[in-house]
Scaffold this motif. Structure first.
Motif, PDB file in Angstrom:
ATOM      1  N   LEU A  89      17.322  -4.009  -1.754  1.00 50.77           N
ATOM      2  CA  LEU A  89      16.959  -3.183  -2.918  1.00 50.77           C
ATOM      3  C   LEU A  89      15.582  -2.559  -2.724  1.00 50.77           C
ATOM      4  CD1 LEU A  89      18.161  -5.294  -5.994  1.00 50.77           C
ATOM      5  CD2 LEU A  89      18.976  -3.040  -5.285  1.00 50.77           C
ATOM      6  N   GLU A  90      14.682  -3.323  -2.162  1.00 50.85           N
ATOM      7  CA  GLU A  90      13.328  -2.828  -1.935  1.00 50.85           C
ATOM      8  C   GLU A  90      13.336  -1.620  -1.001  1.00 50.85           C
ATOM      9  OE1 GLU A  90       9.019  -4.560  -0.332  1.00 50.85           O
ATOM     10  OE2 GLU A  90      10.834  -5.793  -0.176  1.00 50.85           O
ATOM     11  N   GLU A  91      14.136  -1.725   0.074  1.00 50.42           N
ATOM     12  CA  GLU A  91      14.205  -0.618   1.051  1.00 50.42           C
ATOM     13  C   GLU A  91      14.830   0.622   0.419  1.00 50.42           C
ATOM     14  OE1 GLU A  91      15.338  -0.033   5.771  1.00 50.42           O
ATOM     15  OE2 GLU A  91      16.287  -1.663   4.644  1.00 50.42           O
ATOM     16  N   LYS A  92      15.871   0.409  -0.382  1.00 54.42           N
ATOM     17  CA  LYS A  92      16.530   1.542  -1.050  1.00 54.42           C
ATOM     18  C   LYS A  92      15.548   2.227  -1.999  1.00 54.42           C
ATOM     19  CE  LYS A  92      21.209  -0.435  -0.932  1.00 54.42           C
ATOM     20  NZ  LYS A  92      22.254  -1.096  -1.740  1.00 54.42           N
ATOM     21  N   ASN A  93      14.826   1.443  -2.783  1.00 54.45           N
ATOM     22  CA  ASN A  93      13.849   2.013  -3.720  1.00 54.45           C
ATOM     23  C   ASN A  93      12.771   2.804  -2.991  1.00 54.45           C
ATOM     24  OD1 ASN A  93      15.088   0.970  -5.957  1.00 54.45           O
ATOM     25  ND2 ASN A  93      13.930  -0.955  -5.936  1.00 54.45           N
ATOM     26  N   PHE A  94      12.324   2.254  -1.869  1.00 51.46           N
ATOM     27  CA  PHE A  94      11.272   2.907  -1.077  1.00 51.46           C
ATOM     28  C   PHE A  94      11.759   4.265  -0.560  1.00 51.46           C
ATOM     29  CE2 PHE A  94       9.495   3.564   3.271  1.00 51.46           C
ATOM     30  CZ  PHE A  94       8.195   3.905   2.901  1.00 51.46           C
ATOM     31  N   ILE A  95      12.949   4.299   0.004  1.00 55.00           N
ATOM     32  CA  ILE A  95      13.516   5.565   0.536  1.00 55.00           C
ATOM     33  C   ILE A  95      13.700   6.557  -0.600  1.00 55.00           C
ATOM     34  CG2 ILE A  95      15.546   6.619   1.631  1.00 55.00           C
ATOM     35  CD1 ILE A  95      15.969   3.933   3.105  1.00 55.00           C
ATOM     36  N   ARG A  96      14.298   6.102  -1.711  1.00 48.30           N
ATOM     37  CA  ARG A  96      14.595   6.990  -2.843  1.00 48.30           C
ATOM     38  C   ARG A  96      13.317   7.620  -3.373  1.00 48.30           C
ATOM     39  NH1 ARG A  96      15.999   3.320  -6.625  1.00 48.30           N
ATOM     40  NH2 ARG A  96      17.931   2.932  -5.467  1.00 48.30           N
ATOM     41  N   LYS A  97      12.308   6.768  -3.618  1.00 45.38           N
ATOM     42  CA  LYS A  97      11.039   7.260  -4.183  1.00 45.38           C
ATOM     43  C   LYS A  97      10.335   8.202  -3.212  1.00 45.38           C
ATOM     44  CE  LYS A  97       6.718   5.683  -6.239  1.00 45.38           C
ATOM     45  NZ  LYS A  97       5.803   4.551  -6.447  1.00 45.38           N
ATOM     46  N   SER A  98      10.349   7.871  -1.933  1.00 44.47           N
ATOM     47  CA  SER A  98       9.643   8.686  -0.937  1.00 44.47           C
ATOM     48  C   SER A  98      10.300  10.059  -0.785  1.00 44.47           C
ATOM     49  CB  SER A  98       9.651   7.964   0.425  1.00 44.47           C
ATOM     50  OG  SER A  98       9.036   6.704   0.316  1.00 44.47           O
ATOM     51  N   ILE A  99      11.619  10.075  -0.645  1.00 44.84           N
ATOM     52  CA  ILE A  99      12.342  11.346  -0.442  1.00 44.84           C
ATOM     53  C   ILE A  99      12.215  12.230  -1.671  1.00 44.84           C
ATOM     54  CG2 ILE A  99      14.653  12.356  -0.107  1.00 44.84           C
ATOM     55  CD1 ILE A  99      13.483  11.182   2.434  1.00 44.84           C
ATOM     56  N   PHE A 100      12.322  11.613  -2.859  1.00 45.10           N
ATOM     57  CA  PHE A 100      12.214  12.387  -4.099  1.00 45.10           C
ATOM     58  C   PHE A 100      10.806  12.968  -4.242  1.00 45.10           C
ATOM     59  CE2 PHE A 100      11.703  12.831  -8.747  1.00 45.10           C
ATOM     60  CZ  PHE A 100      12.782  13.688  -8.987  1.00 45.10           C
ATOM     61  N   SER A 101       9.811  12.200  -3.881  1.00 47.54           N
ATOM     62  CA  SER A 101       8.420  12.676  -3.961  1.00 47.54           C
ATOM     63  C   SER A 101       8.208  13.861  -3.025  1.00 47.54           C
ATOM     64  CB  SER A 101       7.458  11.552  -3.600  1.00 47.54           C
ATOM     65  OG  SER A 101       7.554  10.491  -4.517  1.00 47.54           O
ATOM     66  N   MET A 102       8.761  13.778  -1.811  1.00 48.06           N
ATOM     67  CA  MET A 102       8.644  14.917  -0.870  1.00 48.06           C
ATOM     68  C   MET A 102       9.254  16.175  -1.480  1.00 48.06           C
ATOM     69  SD  MET A 102       9.785  13.283   2.770  1.00 48.06           S
ATOM     70  CE  MET A 102       9.332  11.604   3.189  1.00 48.06           C
ATOM     71  N   ALA A 103      10.459  16.033  -2.097  1.00 48.19           N
ATOM     72  CA  ALA A 103      11.173  17.196  -2.635  1.00 48.19           C
ATOM     73  C   ALA A 103      10.452  17.786  -3.839  1.00 48.19           C
ATOM     74  CB  ALA A 103      12.608  16.796  -3.017  1.00 48.19           C
ATOM     75  N   CYS A 104       9.720  16.952  -4.598  1.00 55.03           N
ATOM     76  CA  CYS A 104       9.062  17.419  -5.826  1.00 55.03           C
ATOM     77  C   CYS A 104       7.596  17.774  -5.619  1.00 55.03           C
ATOM     78  CB  CYS A 104       9.162  16.348  -6.908  1.00 55.03           C
ATOM     79  SG  CYS A 104      10.835  16.058  -7.428  1.00 55.03           S
ATOM     80  N   LEU A 105       7.147  17.732  -4.385  1.00 58.36           N
ATOM     81  CA  LEU A 105       5.770  18.074  -4.052  1.00 58.36           C
ATOM     82  C   LEU A 105       4.797  17.055  -4.657  1.00 58.36           C
ATOM     83  CD1 LEU A 105       4.779  20.407  -2.286  1.00 58.36           C
ATOM     84  CD2 LEU A 105       4.099  21.633  -4.346  1.00 58.36           C
TER      85      LEU A 105
END
Length: 985
Positions: free
Chosen positions: A76-92
């Motif tokens: 779960l920790e790894e999934k959250n990390f990927i999700r948050k990181s990728i979303f942050s990149m897309a939203c600047l």
């Protein structure tokens, strides 16, 4: 730059400067990195700090692969990390207080980022990550960069998951349904509102962003609530964007694309009709008259044609009278612009002009009479057809010279025109008079404005006239009417300045030939027809392709008109004098030989003309003599001087002789056997003399295969023409033809013998007995290698020729047996081959892969049994034949070959063969009685006894169908009993 970045750069290198071994090491290194547990955090770190696009792409691709393959096993920790990181990149947004640089990268990096997001959505939306779209919306206020990224996300979602334009697995379809349902319930209205706000805000300042948003929105119209778009806010905005002059063309075109998506949305026919009416589409009609090559005009053209298709579809599906009236009103409103678009604009590939117009014409078939506006539409449809079938002038020279480009364009156009001419036929059925008047006016227009420069216009008009002729029955054409008479008169009396154009000349001649049934009944037009074919428009056309086709069509016309041309024979022969002189003049050697078939149709036409009994014997003799005498003299001179010719001269003279034989052969087709043997034997005598001369070719040039083939063809012709009076010439001809024993030559020889047997039957017995031993010796020697037709060498030319020879041999033996000539096999010189023949026929009847050939061999055996075996038990006509049939043929062919599972009763040809095998048993019983029956039953029916008794009962009866049916069930029973193995043999 660390080792990972270096390895990625090396693995992506396409310059060729990197050593292949090093590159392979780099690829393997990168692959190992992907398999490490920390790959996700490594990739996200690189995406935050590294500006090398190769590294960014590799990292995003690696993340996508890891999510796809290992999502289920991630923490779960790894999934959250990927999700948050990728979303942050897309939203600047920053990651760990550091701003990511991905959105500054090229488009392909941003597209890859959007695909990674879609992969997460695939697994997590809406159950785990329900707020992904809603969370994105507030970030759109950051401006064009984030708006662009959001649009890329939605586009990637459509491409990778939602759109049904791509093949999807059942799981993907289920996930797509889940995602769409969740989006409809949760965020689609907010997304649509965001689209509206962005386009309203940026229309003047950033049209590129608006185009991106509208192109994205266009994809979603098909499955979101149409009320979100079709309302008092969005539709006026879209039309405003389309109609305002000052905006960029791309933005206006994108808005038109959105309206087209609205128009194309699937819905109930009555609701769709209301929607279409409310759009007031006529507002955009004027835009298509602008620059026809612009993006805007193309988009408006697609919108108008798409709208017209939907209206037409509604007209078919609505079921109230009011709705039908509305749909026809909308069609009448849009059709003039549709016709303009079809003729003047670049068409959208998805729109089929023919399909749409055919659909519209089909609606007219239900009307008892057409209204004035429908008549106008019919005329416009005909104009569209004329425009569409017209060649592009840019290909004129290519088409005339018939180079590769020309050939491709002509083939393309031929295929393209097929559906258009089907449409023309349909229009002709709905409005025959309008169609004929249109074609008349097209032809008149082409005639009046004819010049070298409008060859394409003329060709199109003539093609329409030709197509009209194809739609008319023979009866309608014979009767004709005032308009048809006018059309044919105009056609025949016109000399187009562009007649030198190959396509114009060809379609002109084809069209005249198409209307010959009319001319047959209206003989006053014959002089005009002859002029067209005999002058420079036809046979004397400078283009060789036209003159050859003209010769063929002229021959067909002569065949059709025949006796009606008797008054014109002198004129025709005079016009063809130069063509004939190319063959009859003594200086053939001075010209390059053309194709060996050149002139054949001209000579055939002349033969048909002068071979009629309507021509007096005196004139007929003069005409024929004036042709045959110089042709034969040329052959004789060449044969006399053959030894003195050098190789080049020899090859030229051989080519010339070939053409002469072809010409004489064609000429003879006009003379019937009755005329040359009964009513006018003097004519027959001329052909006999000619045959005598041409047979000398086989003596002087015994090894020249093309010449032998041509002479053989002429002998075939003379067998048909001279009948039995050809007999005195056959021994010499057959002797010379037998001098060569190549498989191809032997095939031709056997075909000649087949013709002789079929025509004269037992009259050729002596000839056949003379040549059969030689034939048998050569053929059996040649086909030893293919007795077993399953040989593996079937790819070689030699084996193919031998197989063809073997196939022809079976036909030859079949023809002999079925024409009461089986005694030929028993002549003293032929008996040596009898055993070989029987073994070949037996093997083939049991094992040959071609069922039809097997059937022929069984039929030969049936005929031989009937011919050679008497019912009484007296002295055998052919010693040993009876025991061979009973002990070998009956058991092997009639039993064992049928028991084999490769003998398929489900195949039609096999059933016919089975019928012959059953008939053979019947004939054997009739001839041999219990001798056959006892042996056959003892070999074939081990148990039980009642099977044998039933078989004997059926065989002795008179119902062949019952016998066949029983024997089939018996064989199937025996197959089961022996479990597919023939152990009882």
């Amino acid at each position: 730059m660390d080792d990972v970045e270096k390895a990625i750069l090396i693995s992506f290198d396409e310059s060729g400067a990197i050593d292949s071994e090093l590159k392979l090491q780099a690829v393997n290194f990168c692959q190992k990195i992907k398999e490490t547990p920390s790959i996700c955090s490594l990739c996200i770190e690189k995406l935050c700090f590294c500006k090398l696009v190769q590294v960014q792409f590799w990292c995003l691709q690696a993340l996508q692969e890891v999510i796809r393959v290992k999502y289920g096993s991630m923490s779960l920790e790894e999934k959250n990390f990927i999700r948050k990181s990728i979303f942050s990149m897309a939203c600047l947004e920053g990651i760990n207080d550091k701003m990511c640089v991905v959105l500054d990268s090229p488009a392909f990096i941003k597209n890859k980022l959007s695909q990674v997001l879609v992969t997460l959505i695939y697994f997590e939306y809406p159950l785990i990550w329900s707020s992904v779209f809603v969370d994105f919306l507030p970030h759109l206020s950051k401006g064009a960069v984030v708006i662009d990224m959001f649009s890329r996300l939605l586009n990637a979602l459509d491409d990778e998951l939602v759109s049904m334009d791509y093949p999807r697995t059942a799981e993907e379809v289920a996930v797509a349904g889940r995602v769409k349902d969740a989006m409809r319930n949760q965020c689609v209205p907010q997304i649509v509102r965001a689209w509206y706000d962005i386009v309203s805000m940026y229309r003047n300042t950033d049209p590129e962003t608006c185009v991106t948003v509208l192109d994205c929105m266009r994809r979603y119209v098909s499955w979101i609530d149409i009320g979100l778009i079709v309302n008092d806010a969005f539709i006026p905005l879209l039309f405003e964007l389309i109609l305002v002059d000052g905006l960029s063309e791309q933005l206006r075109a994108a808005a038109a694309g959105c309206v087209l998506a609205v128009v194309s949305k699937r819905m109930d026919a009555h609701s769709k009709l209301s929607l279409l009416k409310s759009l007031q589409i006529s507002r955009v009609f004027g835009l298509v008259s602008d620059d026809n090559d612009s993006d805007l005009v193309s988009a408006i053209a697609a919108l108008i044609t798409g709208y017209a298709v939907e209206v037409l579809e509604c007209s078919k599906r609505v079921n109230t009278e009011d709705a039908k009236v509305i749909s026809m009103e909308l069609l009448d409103e849009v059709l003039p612009t549709v016709f303009y678009v079809m003729q003047n604009c670049e068409m959208d590939a998805a729109f089929s002009i023919v399909q749409f117009l055919s659909g519209y014409v089909a609606t007219m078939k239900t009307h008892s009479s057409l209204q004035e506006n429908q008549m106008l539409h019919i005329s416009q449809i005909l104009e569209v057809i004329r425009t569409q079938i017209r060649y592009d002038p840019m290909y004129r020279n290519n088409l005339d010279m018939v180079d590769m480009i020309g050939v491709e364009e002509e083939s393309r156009m031929l295929e393209f025109r097929k559906d258009l001419f089907v449409l023309l036929r349909n229009v002709g059925r709905v409005a025959p008079e309008v169609t004929r008047i249109f074609i008349r006016n097209s032809l008149a227009s082409a005639i009046s404005s004819s010049s070298d420069k409008n060859a394409e216009e003329v060709e199109a008009a003539l093609s329409l006239l030709y197509a009209l002729g194809e739609t008319m029955s023979d009866e309608a054409m014979r009767v004709g009417n005032g308009l048809l008479s006018e059309l044919v008169t105009n056609l025949l009396s016109t000399r187009f300045p562009c007649h030198s154009n190959r396509l114009v000349a060809l379609v002109y001649l084809e069209t005249i030939a198409r209307y010959m049934k009319f001319i047959q009944e209206n003989v006053q037009y014959i002089p005009l027809v002859l002029a067209a074919f005999l002058d420079e428009r036809g046979i004397h056309h400078p283009n060789i392709y036209v003159s050859r086709r003209a010769s063929y069509l002229f021959m067909r016309i002569v065949k059709l008109l025949k006796s009606k041309l008797v008054p014109f024979i002198e004129t025709i022969l005079q016009s063809l004098q130069d063509v004939v002189a190319r063959f009859t003049s003594m200086n053939l050697a001075s010209r390059e030989p053309a194709g060996s078939e050149d002139g054949a149709y001209v000579f055939e036409a002349i033969g048909l003309l002068i071979g009629m009994e309507d021509v007096s014997l005196e004139k007929q003799s003069d005409y024929l003599s004036s042709l045959l005498t110089p042709l034969c003299q040329q052959v004789e001179v060449t044969l006399m001087n053959a030894k003195a010719l050098n190789p080049d001269e020899s090859s030229l003279q051989i080519a010339n002789i070939q053409q002469i034989i072809v010409a004489i052969n064609a000429l003879s087709k006009g003379f019937s056997e009755r005329l040359v043997t009964s009513s006018r034997p003097a004519i027959g005598h001329m052909f006999k003399q000619t045959l005598d001369v041409l047979l000398q070719i086989l003596v002087v040039f015994p090894k020249v295969e093309p010449l032998r083939t041509k002479v053989l063809s002429f002998i075939h012709r003379m067998v048909d023409t001279l009948g039995a009076s050809v007999f005195p010439y056959l021994p010499k001809a057959l002797e010379q033809l037998l001098a060569e024993s190549e498989p191809k030559e032997m095939v031709g020889f056997l075909l000649l013998l087949n013709q002789l047997i079929c025509k004269f039957s037992t009259l050729v017995r002596d000839i056949l007995e003379e040549v059969f031993p030689t034939i048998a010796g050569r053929v059996f020697s040649a086909i030893q290698r293919v007795v077993d037709s399953s040989v593996t060498e079937t790819n070689t030319e030699e084996i193919r020729e031998l197989q063809e020879l073997q196939k022809t041999l079976y036909t030859f033996l079949h023809v002999i047996a079925t024409h009461d000539l089986s005694s030929v096999f028993l002549s003293p010189r032929s008996r040596d081959y009898l055993t070989s023949i029987m073994q070949l026929l037996l093997h083939t009847s049991c094992h040959h892969k071609d069922i039809v050939t097997r059937k022929a061999c069984v039929q030969i055996f049936i005929k031989l049994i009937k011919d050679w075996c008497a019912k009484s038990s007296g002295e055998e006509k052919v010693p040993g034949f009876k025991s061979f049939i009973i002990e070998t043929f009956a058991t092997n062919c009639c039993l064992y070959s049928v028991l084999d599972k490769s003998f398929e009763f489900g195949d039609a040809n096999t059933l016919v063969l089975f019928g012959e095998i059953v008939l053979a048993q019947k004939v054997m019983y009739e001839k041999f009685g219990d001798d056959f029956l006892v042996h056959f039953v003892s070999k074939g029916f081990p148990s039980p006894q009642n099977l044998a008794e039933q078989y004997c009962q059926k065989l002795k009866g008179n119902d062949i169908k019952a016998l066949r049916s029983y024997y089939q069930s018996l064989i199937e029973h025996l197959r089961v009993q022996q479990n597919g193995s023939l152990v009882f043999r």
